[in-house]
Write a protein that holds these residues in place. Structure first.
Motif, PDB file in Angstrom:
ATOM      1  N   VAL A 157       0.867  -1.180   0.000  1.00 16.11           N
ATOM      2  CA  VAL A 157       0.000   0.000   0.000  1.00 16.11           C
ATOM      3  C   VAL A 157       0.902   1.227   0.000  1.00 16.11           C
ATOM      4  O   VAL A 157       2.093   1.139   0.295  1.00 16.11           O
ATOM      5  CB  VAL A 157      -0.942   0.017   1.229  1.00 16.11           C
ATOM      6  N   ASN A 158       0.310   2.371  -0.304  1.00 19.17           N
ATOM      7  CA  ASN A 158       1.133   3.574  -0.458  1.00 19.17           C
ATOM      8  C   ASN A 158       1.566   4.195   0.865  1.00 19.17           C
ATOM      9  O   ASN A 158       2.617   4.821   0.927  1.00 19.17           O
ATOM     10  CB  ASN A 158       0.377   4.611  -1.304  1.00 19.17           C
ATOM     11  N   ARG A 159       0.747   4.022   1.923  1.00 18.29           N
ATOM     12  CA  ARG A 159       1.114   4.576   3.231  1.00 18.29           C
ATOM     13  C   ARG A 159       0.811   3.535   4.319  1.00 18.29           C
ATOM     14  O   ARG A 159      -0.183   3.659   5.054  1.00 18.29           O
ATOM     15  CB  ARG A 159       0.327   5.870   3.513  1.00 18.29           C
ATOM     16  N   PRO A 160       1.634   2.499   4.453  1.00 15.01           N
ATOM     17  CA  PRO A 160       1.372   1.490   5.487  1.00 15.01           C
ATOM     18  C   PRO A 160       1.490   2.099   6.877  1.00 15.01           C
ATOM     19  O   PRO A 160       2.217   3.074   7.095  1.00 15.01           O
ATOM     20  CB  PRO A 160       2.476   0.451   5.232  1.00 15.01           C
ATOM     21  N   LEU A 176      -8.100   0.533   3.542  1.00 11.68           N
ATOM     22  CA  LEU A 176      -7.086   0.642   2.496  1.00 11.68           C
ATOM     23  C   LEU A 176      -6.972   2.074   2.002  1.00 11.68           C
ATOM     24  O   LEU A 176      -5.885   2.542   1.648  1.00 11.68           O
ATOM     25  CB  LEU A 176      -7.430  -0.299   1.333  1.00 11.68           C
ATOM     26  N   GLY A 177      -8.101   2.795   1.990  1.00  5.74           N
ATOM     27  CA  GLY A 177      -8.061   4.205   1.611  1.00  5.74           C
ATOM     28  C   GLY A 177      -7.241   5.030   2.592  1.00  5.74           C
ATOM     29  O   GLY A 177      -6.517   5.944   2.195  1.00  5.74           O
ATOM     30  N   LEU A 178      -7.347   4.721   3.892  1.00  9.48           N
ATOM     31  CA  LEU A 178      -6.534   5.417   4.887  1.00  9.48           C
ATOM     32  C   LEU A 178      -5.049   5.190   4.634  1.00  9.48           C
ATOM     33  O   LEU A 178      -4.220   6.051   4.939  1.00  9.48           O
ATOM     34  CB  LEU A 178      -6.897   4.934   6.300  1.00  9.48           C
ATOM     35  N   ALA A 179      -4.724   4.028   4.084  1.00  9.90           N
ATOM     36  CA  ALA A 179      -3.330   3.692   3.788  1.00  9.90           C
ATOM     37  C   ALA A 179      -2.917   4.123   2.377  1.00  9.90           C
ATOM     38  O   ALA A 179      -1.878   3.687   1.876  1.00  9.90           O
ATOM     39  CB  ALA A 179      -3.099   2.195   3.954  1.00  9.90           C
ATOM     40  N   GLY A 180      -3.742   4.959   1.728  1.00 11.35           N
ATOM     41  CA  GLY A 180      -3.375   5.460   0.407  1.00 11.35           C
ATOM     42  C   GLY A 180      -3.674   4.511  -0.722  1.00 11.35           C
ATOM     43  O   GLY A 180      -3.139   4.680  -1.825  1.00 11.35           O
ATOM     44  N   ASP A 181      -4.505   3.490  -0.482  1.00 11.70           N
ATOM     45  CA  ASP A 181      -4.890   2.494  -1.479  1.00 11.70           C
ATOM     46  C   ASP A 181      -3.719   1.564  -1.800  1.00 11.70           C
ATOM     47  O   ASP A 181      -2.568   1.818  -1.453  1.00 11.70           O
ATOM     48  CB  ASP A 181      -5.403   3.158  -2.763  1.00 11.70           C
ATOM     49  N   LEU A 182      -4.020   0.463  -2.481  1.00 19.44           N
ATOM     50  CA  LEU A 182      -2.985  -0.468  -2.906  1.00 19.44           C
ATOM     51  C   LEU A 182      -2.094   0.208  -3.944  1.00 19.44           C
ATOM     52  O   LEU A 182      -2.570   0.995  -4.770  1.00 19.44           O
ATOM     53  CB  LEU A 182      -3.597  -1.733  -3.515  1.00 19.44           C
ATOM     54  N   VAL A 226      -5.396  -6.780  11.432  1.00 18.60           N
ATOM     55  CA  VAL A 226      -4.218  -6.501  10.608  1.00 18.60           C
ATOM     56  C   VAL A 226      -4.539  -6.880   9.166  1.00 18.60           C
ATOM     57  O   VAL A 226      -4.980  -7.999   8.898  1.00 18.60           O
ATOM     58  CB  VAL A 226      -2.981  -7.292  11.090  1.00 18.60           C
ATOM     59  N   VAL A 227      -4.331  -5.935   8.262  1.00 22.39           N
ATOM     60  CA  VAL A 227      -4.558  -6.160   6.835  1.00 22.39           C
ATOM     61  C   VAL A 227      -3.197  -6.219   6.140  1.00 22.39           C
ATOM     62  O   VAL A 227      -2.355  -5.332   6.331  1.00 22.39           O
ATOM     63  CB  VAL A 227      -5.406  -5.026   6.227  1.00 22.39           C
ATOM     64  N   TYR A 228      -2.994  -7.269   5.368  1.00 19.98           N
ATOM     65  CA  TYR A 228      -1.729  -7.409   4.643  1.00 19.98           C
ATOM     66  C   TYR A 228      -2.003  -7.585   3.155  1.00 19.98           C
ATOM     67  O   TYR A 228      -2.761  -8.478   2.753  1.00 19.98           O
ATOM     68  CB  TYR A 228      -0.921  -8.599   5.152  1.00 19.98           C
ATOM     69  N   VAL A 229      -1.372  -6.728   2.355  1.00 23.65           N
ATOM     70  CA  VAL A 229      -1.518  -6.785   0.905  1.00 23.65           C
ATOM     71  C   VAL A 229      -0.260  -7.413   0.315  1.00 23.65           C
ATOM     72  O   VAL A 229       0.837  -6.867   0.423  1.00 23.65           O
ATOM     73  CB  VAL A 229      -1.738  -5.383   0.306  1.00 23.65           C
ATOM     74  N   GLU A 230      -0.442  -8.561  -0.292  1.00 22.77           N
ATOM     75  CA  GLU A 230       0.675  -9.317  -0.865  1.00 22.77           C
ATOM     76  C   GLU A 230       1.140  -8.675  -2.174  1.00 22.77           C
ATOM     77  O   GLU A 230       0.317  -8.203  -2.966  1.00 22.77           O
ATOM     78  CB  GLU A 230       0.224 -10.755  -1.128  1.00 22.77           C
ATOM     79  N   PRO A 231       2.461  -8.629  -2.431  1.00 15.17           N
ATOM     80  CA  PRO A 231       2.935  -8.139  -3.726  1.00 15.17           C
ATOM     81  C   PRO A 231       2.553  -9.096  -4.840  1.00 15.17           C
ATOM     82  O   PRO A 231       2.504 -10.316  -4.630  1.00 15.17           O
ATOM     83  CB  PRO A 231       4.452  -8.049  -3.545  1.00 15.17           C
ATOM     84  N   ASN A 232       2.252  -8.548  -6.007  1.00 12.33           N
ATOM     85  CA  ASN A 232       1.886  -9.416  -7.130  1.00 12.33           C
ATOM     86  C   ASN A 232       3.115 -10.132  -7.695  1.00 12.33           C
ATOM     87  O   ASN A 232       4.257  -9.886  -7.269  1.00 12.33           O
ATOM     88  CB  ASN A 232       1.157  -8.627  -8.220  1.00 12.33           C
TER      89      ASN A 232
END
Length: 264
Positions: A157-160, A176-182, A226-232
């Motif tokens: 995300v843009n701002r973890p 996710l929006g608070l974190a600047g989106d993916l 806890v939200v975790y966004v995996e890299p593609n």
């Protein structure tokens, strides 16, 4: 004039890199197929947050007869800061003291004594306290807030970071929006949400490209999730490379053009 073998090889590499960098709409766009999904029943929105051990609560009691409600309120502090980003108070400004929910899910409430609050929503706790306080005070008004509602958003995300939340219905897209989106490198069809459930850790992977993810019990977040966004795949493969590769490719293209002109 034929290009030297080295130049031809460089051109082939550049073409491969350009084509491999293309990303399909299916991998990027959120909630695809909403027009075909029809009405999606959201069964989780109104459930509210459940109070858990180690939560911090503020509970205020008021009534038409103000003096009668005073014994049911903790003393108001005159200095320092309270917990949480939006709950911060300037030093010297009065603020309600908080109740810490102990490991047994209980708080010590003035006059009433020990109250079990675990598993209740704030509305349910307010109604419970109102019923008991009504034995002492006419027409009591009880307001309950959970002031340590935080979520952490990590990964691509843009701002973890960790965010203090005031909204009781915090959806995953809003977090996710608070974190600047993916970032463009985030894997949208496999977003992990981890949650504390008593002594257990539970989790679920959500596909944000699928509108049916709205019906998941993990779509609305709870305190300390806890939200975790995996890299593609492309990002994992390029982990050892510089993200400025596109700039370098452009420079290489210019150099190749110059070499072609010189060798004519």
């Amino acid at each position: 004039m034929k290009l030297p073998q080295v130049l031809r090889s460089l051109l082939i590499v550049i073409c491969i890199l350009l084509f491999s960098s293309c990303v399909s709409r299916k991998e990027i766009v959120y909630f695809q197929g909403l027009e075909r999904a029809g009405e999606i029943i959201d069964q989780n929105r109104n459930n509210g947050l459940e109070i858990k051990p180690n939560d911090l609560l503020t509970i205020s009691v008021s009534a038409p007869e103000i003096e009668a409600a005073i014994p049911f309120n903790l003393p108001v502090t005159a200095g320092g800061n309270s917990f949480g980003g939006d709950e911060m108070r300037v030093a010297g400004t009065p603020a309600l003291q908080s109740y810490l929910v102990d490991s047994d899910g209980e708080i010590e409430f003035p006059v009433l004594g020990t109250i079990n609050v675990q598993g209740l929503s704030r509305q349910q706790l307010a109604a419970k306290l109102k019923n008991e306080i009504a034995e002492y005070v006419q027409e009591p008004i009880v307001n309950v807030r959970i002031i340590n509602f935080q979520v952490s958003v990590l990964g691509e995300v843009n701002r973890p970071g960790t965010f203090d939340i005031r909204d009781e219905n915090l959806s995953l897209p809003k977090a996710l929006g608070l974190a600047g989106d993916l970032s463009i490198y985030g894997k949208r069809n496999n977003v992990l949400v981890m949650r504390e459930d008593g002594d257990k850790k539970v989790y679920e992977y959500l596909d944000l490209t699928d509108p049916q993810s709205i019906s998941s019990p993990f779509y609305y977040l709870q305190q300390n999730d806890v939200v975790y966004v995996e890299p593609n795949g492309a990002q994992r493969q390029s982990a050892s490379y510089n993200r400025n590769a596109g700039v370098y490719i452009s420079i290489a293209s210019v150099l190749i053009s110059l070499v072609v002109l010189i060798t004519k």
